[in-house]
Design a protein around this motif. Structure first.
Motif, PDB file in Angstrom:
ATOM      1  N   LEU A  41      68.252  37.073  54.873  1.00  0.00           N
ATOM      2  CA  LEU A  41      69.067  38.192  54.403  1.00  0.00           C
ATOM      3  C   LEU A  41      68.194  39.217  53.691  1.00  0.00           C
ATOM      4  O   LEU A  41      68.388  40.432  53.846  1.00  0.00           O
ATOM      5  CB  LEU A  41      70.173  37.687  53.472  1.00  0.00           C
ATOM      6  N   VAL A  45      68.016  42.981  55.016  1.00  0.00           N
ATOM      7  CA  VAL A  45      68.424  44.120  54.182  1.00  0.00           C
ATOM      8  C   VAL A  45      67.290  45.129  54.086  1.00  0.00           C
ATOM      9  O   VAL A  45      67.509  46.345  54.186  1.00  0.00           O
ATOM     10  CB  VAL A  45      68.855  43.637  52.780  1.00  0.00           C
ATOM     11  N   LEU A 162      75.261  44.170  49.883  1.00  0.00           N
ATOM     12  CA  LEU A 162      74.401  43.205  50.570  1.00  0.00           C
ATOM     13  C   LEU A 162      73.412  42.565  49.598  1.00  0.00           C
ATOM     14  O   LEU A 162      73.104  41.372  49.700  1.00  0.00           O
ATOM     15  CB  LEU A 162      73.647  43.896  51.706  1.00  0.00           C
ATOM     16  N   GLN A 166      72.960  38.673  48.750  1.00  0.00           N
ATOM     17  CA  GLN A 166      71.635  38.048  48.781  1.00  0.00           C
ATOM     18  C   GLN A 166      71.395  37.255  47.501  1.00  0.00           C
ATOM     19  O   GLN A 166      70.917  36.108  47.538  1.00  0.00           O
ATOM     20  CB  GLN A 166      70.568  39.126  48.944  1.00  0.00           C
TER      21      GLN A 166
END
Length: 291
Positions: A41, A45, A162, A166
């Motif tokens: 992730l 991102v 996001l 995370q």
């Protein structure tokens, strides 16, 4: 001879405490899977930020009653601005066609929207995506402008979300990792206690501490590495069946997850699982179990 003895002791210890070994492997698998997911992730991102921020646009929407002169003056002001890289005019018809394409999977929304309700606009890419505020302040004085929308501001909110996901994934991985380490320590203590007489005899005949401790450490490393392999398999399955399967339609927005990043997880997770398990086992034997 010594290698054969150590390996036989490892296998015996794993089989003797098979239920705790399985529990240890499962816990390591879950924690390492979460760790791998949080790392993926993080990579994703960062990749999405670089991709979308380079393509960020500023949309200048025009008023419904804008005149041809106002539209022309605004276009000239935008094109002559030194901050502007490219500018594209979008008419009501073009906006309607774009809207139909973007929301083709939501026919009720498309049917409820009329072409004349969508404003015409100028879509602008700046040489420096960080100069949006300066550009907005310079262009806002022009007549005929209804609104100026900065896509970067919208993207920042998405990436903040996001980033929070995370952090959550990493937090869960840390908590699961702590639980896995406690289970490793407990398993090693139980294994050492069950073999306390054999250990005492080995001490009497002059066996070194590292030789006595090595089978216990290898048991923990075995569980860590197997957990890493299973965790890696889980990530591969998620890539094949979820990311490239049910979520494939969203790859234009989420961007595809690179196989290179997936494959990188195997050595990272195996190294982390094996090393941390070994250190935990050694510390447990060194400070909590007298061998």
């Amino acid at each position: 001879m010594r290698v054969r003895y150590v390996l036989s002791e490892v296998l015996t210890g794993l089989w003797r405490n098979v239920t705790m070994t399985i529990a240890m492997i499962i816990t390591m698998t879950v924690s390492l899977t979460m760790l791998g997911a949080s790392l993926l992730l993080f990579f994703q991102v960062d990749k999405m930020e670089n991709f979308f921020y380079q393509r960020v646009e500023v949309s200048v929407f025009l008023k419904v009653d804008v005149t041809e002169e106002q539209r022309s003056n605004l276009k000239s002001a935008i094109e002559s601005n030194p901050l502007v890289k490219t500018v594209e005019y979008e008419s009501k018809k073009q906006a309607w066609e774009r809207f139909q394409t973007q929301f083709k999977d939501a026919p009720d929304l498309v049917n409820a929207t009329k072409e004349e309700s969508l404003p015409e606009s100028f879509r602008i890419k700046l040489k420096d995506p960080n100069a949006v505020k300066q550009f907005s302040d310079e262009i806002r004085t022009q007549e005929g402008i209804s609104d100026i929308v900065d896509q970067k501001e919208l993207l920042t909110r998405v990436f903040d979300l996001l980033g929070a996901l995370q952090t959550l994934a990493l937090t869960v991985a840390i908590v699961q990792g702590a639980a896995a380490l406690l289970l490793v320590a407990n398993t090693i203590q139980v294994a050492a206690y069950s073999k306390r007489r054999e250990v005492a005899v080995m001490k009497l005949v002059g066996a070194s501490n590292w030789f006595i401790q090595l089978p216990f450490v290898l048991e923990a490393v075995f569980a860590g590495v197997i957990g890493a392999i299973l965790g890696f398999g889980t990530l591969v399955a998620a890539k094949v069946f979820i990311i490239d399967g049910s979520l494939k339609a969203l790859t234009n927005v989420l961007l595809p997850v690179d196989w290179g990043n997936i494959l990188l997880m195997l050595p990272l997770l195996a190294g982390a699982g094996g090393l941390v398990s070994a250190v935990t086992a050694w510390v447990t034997l060194r400070f909590y179990v007298r061998v």
